[in-house]
Design a protein around this motif. Sequence first.
Motif, PDB file in Angstrom:
ATOM      1  N   UNK A   1      34.048  50.451  28.581  1.00  0.00           N
ATOM      2  CA  UNK A   1      32.830  50.983  27.973  1.00  0.00           C
ATOM      3  C   UNK A   1      32.595  52.444  28.343  1.00  0.00           C
ATOM      4  N   UNK A   2      32.869  52.813  29.573  1.00  0.00           N
ATOM      5  CA  UNK A   2      32.694  54.209  29.981  1.00  0.00           C
ATOM      6  C   UNK A   2      33.629  55.115  29.200  1.00  0.00           C
ATOM      7  N   UNK A   3      34.880  54.726  29.077  1.00  0.00           N
ATOM      8  CA  UNK A   3      35.817  55.549  28.304  1.00  0.00           C
ATOM      9  C   UNK A   3      35.421  55.574  26.831  1.00  0.00           C
TER      10      UNK A   3
ATOM     11  N   UNK B   1      32.998  58.616  22.258  1.00  0.00           N
ATOM     12  CA  UNK B   1      31.964  58.744  21.223  1.00  0.00           C
ATOM     13  C   UNK B   1      31.296  60.110  21.298  1.00  0.00           C
ATOM     14  N   UNK B   2      30.934  60.544  22.495  1.00  0.00           N
ATOM     15  CA  UNK B   2      30.285  61.846  22.623  1.00  0.00           C
ATOM     16  C   UNK B   2      31.253  62.993  22.371  1.00  0.00           C
ATOM     17  N   UNK B   3      32.492  62.860  22.779  1.00  0.00           N
ATOM     18  CA  UNK B   3      33.486  63.894  22.490  1.00  0.00           C
ATOM     19  C   UNK B   3      33.712  63.998  20.987  1.00  0.00           C
ATOM     20  N   UNK B   4      33.773  62.858  20.323  1.00  0.00           N
ATOM     21  CA  UNK B   4      33.940  62.840  18.875  1.00  0.00           C
ATOM     22  C   UNK B   4      32.745  63.511  18.189  1.00  0.00           C
TER      23      UNK B   4
ATOM     24  N   UNK C   1      31.013  71.056  25.150  1.00  0.00           N
ATOM     25  CA  UNK C   1      31.923  70.401  26.100  1.00  0.00           C
ATOM     26  C   UNK C   1      31.138  69.839  27.286  1.00  0.00           C
ATOM     27  N   UNK C   2      30.230  70.642  27.817  1.00  0.00           N
ATOM     28  CA  UNK C   2      29.425  70.196  28.953  1.00  0.00           C
ATOM     29  C   UNK C   2      28.510  69.034  28.549  1.00  0.00           C
TER      30      UNK C   2
ATOM     31  N   UNK D   1      26.731  63.553  28.815  1.00  0.00           N
ATOM     32  CA  UNK D   1      26.188  62.374  28.121  1.00  0.00           C
ATOM     33  C   UNK D   1      27.118  61.177  28.238  1.00  0.00           C
ATOM     34  N   UNK D   2      28.417  61.426  28.183  1.00  0.00           N
ATOM     35  CA  UNK D   2      29.374  60.339  28.344  1.00  0.00           C
ATOM     36  C   UNK D   2      29.296  59.730  29.732  1.00  0.00           C
TER      37      UNK D   2
END
Length: 178
Positions: free
Chosen positions: A98-100, A105-108, A65-66, A71-72
Motif C-alpha cells: 500500500x505504501x508503494x 499514485x502521487x508520483x503519477x 517532486x517534494x 504526500x506518498x
Amino acid sequence: KRLAWFTAIIGAVLMLVFSPFLSQWSFDSSEYTISFIWLGLALIFNQLAASRLGILQGLRKLQFLAKSNLYGAISGLLVTIPLYYFLGIDGILPAIILTSGFIFVFAFYFSRKAVKKVSEGALSTREAFSEGKGMMKLGVTLGISTLIGLLVAYLVQIYISHQGGETEVGFYSAGIVI
C-alpha cells in the motif's frame, strides 16, 4: 513510460520466479513464497513511481517532486499504523504494497500535472527501445551497482540471522539506519 513498464514487469516476473528461493534463503522455509510473489506488486509500483519521479526531477519540477514524496510518505504512514496495530507482523506485507502504491499514485498525479500535454503514441515500441537503449544501458549499470550493495546487506542480515537471531538482525538494521 514504455521502458518503465517493461522493466517493472520484468522485475515482477523475476520476483515470481525467484520467490521460492528468496523465501528459503531468507527464512529457511518455503512458507513465505506467496509473500515474495506479492512483493512483486510493490516492485511494479516502485519502478513506475521512480520513472514518474524521474520525469519530475528531469523537468526540474522540484516542488511537485517534494509534494509527491511527502504526500506518498504521509499516506503510507496513515495506512501503515492501523495495519501494524490491528494485524501486527501480518501487516508488514500489505503495508509495503500500500505504501508503494500511494507513492506511485502521487508520483503519477504530479507528473501528469507537470506535463500538461504529451503526445501519446509518438514513438512506436521499437522506436522507444531504440531511442532508450543508451538510457537502459546506464540504468542497468546503476541498477547492478545498487543491486550489489543491497545483496551484500541482505547476505549480511541472513548471516547475522543464522549466527544470532532476529533480535541481532534488528540491532544491526537499527545501527545501519542510525
